[in-house]
Design an enzyme around this catalytic site. Sequence first.
Site, mmCIF file in Angstrom:
data_model
loop_
_atom_site.group_PDB
_atom_site.id
_atom_site.type_symbol
_atom_site.label_atom_id
_atom_site.label_comp_id
_atom_site.label_asym_id
_atom_site.label_seq_id
_atom_site.Cartn_x
_atom_site.Cartn_y
_atom_site.Cartn_z
ATOM 1 N N HIS A 63 -7.339 7.066 2.098
ATOM 2 C CA HIS A 63 -8.423 6.975 1.114
ATOM 3 C C HIS A 63 -8.227 5.833 0.128
ATOM 4 O O HIS A 63 -7.119 5.546 -0.311
ATOM 5 C CB HIS A 63 -8.679 8.308 0.409
ATOM 6 C CG HIS A 63 -7.585 8.853 -0.456
ATOM 7 N ND1 HIS A 63 -7.524 8.584 -1.798
ATOM 8 C CD2 HIS A 63 -6.538 9.668 -0.198
ATOM 9 C CE1 HIS A 63 -6.486 9.236 -2.327
ATOM 10 N NE2 HIS A 63 -5.866 9.886 -1.371
ATOM 11 N N ASP A 164 -1.122 6.852 -4.506
ATOM 12 C CA ASP A 164 -2.051 7.811 -3.904
ATOM 13 C C ASP A 164 -3.453 7.223 -4.002
ATOM 14 O O ASP A 164 -4.063 7.310 -5.064
ATOM 15 C CB ASP A 164 -1.926 9.147 -4.641
ATOM 16 C CG ASP A 164 -2.850 10.226 -4.127
ATOM 17 O OD1 ASP A 164 -3.475 10.016 -3.090
ATOM 18 O OD2 ASP A 164 -2.954 11.273 -4.799
ATOM 19 N N GLU A 194 -11.844 10.970 -1.736
ATOM 20 C CA GLU A 194 -10.865 11.988 -1.331
ATOM 21 C C GLU A 194 -10.445 12.845 -2.510
ATOM 22 O O GLU A 194 -10.298 14.060 -2.403
ATOM 23 C CB GLU A 194 -9.637 11.324 -0.697
ATOM 24 C CG GLU A 194 -8.703 12.294 0.025
ATOM 25 C CD GLU A 194 -7.641 12.940 -0.865
ATOM 26 O OE1 GLU A 194 -6.965 13.866 -0.384
ATOM 27 O OE2 GLU A 194 -7.479 12.538 -2.043
ATOM 28 N N GLU A 195 -10.264 12.202 -3.654
ATOM 29 C CA GLU A 195 -9.692 12.891 -4.817
ATOM 30 C C GLU A 195 -10.639 13.902 -5.454
ATOM 31 O O GLU A 195 -10.236 14.675 -6.313
ATOM 32 C CB GLU A 195 -9.223 11.879 -5.869
ATOM 33 C CG GLU A 195 -8.073 10.976 -5.423
ATOM 34 C CD GLU A 195 -6.750 11.712 -5.211
ATOM 35 O OE1 GLU A 195 -6.690 12.928 -5.461
ATOM 36 O OE2 GLU A 195 -5.791 11.067 -4.778
ATOM 37 N N HIS A 303 -0.132 11.896 -9.121
ATOM 38 C CA HIS A 303 -1.233 12.082 -10.079
ATOM 39 C C HIS A 303 -0.785 11.853 -11.521
ATOM 40 O O HIS A 303 -1.394 12.394 -12.450
ATOM 41 C CB HIS A 303 -1.915 13.448 -9.909
ATOM 42 C CG HIS A 303 -2.789 13.479 -8.675
ATOM 43 N ND1 HIS A 303 -3.794 14.387 -8.501
ATOM 44 C CD2 HIS A 303 -2.814 12.688 -7.576
ATOM 45 C CE1 HIS A 303 -4.394 14.171 -7.339
ATOM 46 N NE2 HIS A 303 -3.800 13.137 -6.746
#
Length: 331
Positions: A63, A164, A194-195, A303
Amino acid sequence: MKPLIKKLVESYGPSGHEDQTRDLIRAEIKGLADYVTVDPLGNLIAVIKKKSKSGKKVMLAAHMDEIGVMVSHVDSKGFARFVPIGGVSALTCVGGRVRFADGTVGVIGIEKRDNTSNLPSFDQLFIDVGATSAENCPVKVGDAAGFHRSFEEMGTRLVAKSMDDRIGCAVLIEVMRGLKRTPHEVQFAFTVQEEVGTRGAGPSAFGLEPDLALSVDVTRTGDTPKGVRMEVSLGGGAAIKVRDSGMIADPRIVALLEQRAAEGKILAQREVLEGGTTDAKPIQVSRIGVPSGCVSIPCRHIHTPSEMVDMRDVQAAVNLIVYTLERAIEL
Ligand code: CO
Ligand code: ZN
């Protein structure tokens, strides 16, 4: 590969706003695939066509989007209130910096708190962009920002705000560069959103109709002080997902990846992730179902604005995917 990683992780691309990152990737993969398109949701698709009849259609997904914030209100003094985009913790926001699409940078501040024993909440936080009124505030309701931190190298460890999953995007690009000959059709999907609930990957898989799929994304590690109880460690190699909280990887794909890792003497480790999932979740249940798995990159401090990976794991992931794709696949 490090200049590529730096470029990708420092780019702007909170969920739903992946265009700058997509342009960057598109320029990097020029000439490497038989065709490149952007699908209706914004997923960037690059396909290397099948070379042999026995080849499979293999989808690889990473992603493009990152977690971030979105302005929900601007007050008369020019301070912006915001809501999170994806799994952001208010704990890691305070004192941080965010950057908007046009380059505007803001600092996240916090109201005076009488009770500091509990965690801060988002409604106590605001973004200070240096404005003095709503009129001269350069950001407005609905504007999205990503976290703003520079890329750092610490020996073999790399740190950035959006490992990420830009590290997954970098792996896909390196696979595209490293793939010499493959009997398979290889479908590279750089996905959106995606997140915020793995929203982009499902439609992209519907369009591509793969025979099998791998998502390439970060996973947690269990090697930090009083961290989660988990076998994966930084520097322990590419992680072959067995399950996470959204999917059970196809056992045939787990077996295939483990076999290829052993044959190719590529450092790998098994992954069971308790909290979190990847693009493989919607891909696995698209159309009539797609056998799916995941090659994960171990990552600490996920994150937060300082996500850490180890270059040896990144390289192992590239090697494992290339080695697997250059050989026959029978499930
Ligand atoms: Co994430
Ligand atoms: Zn991710």
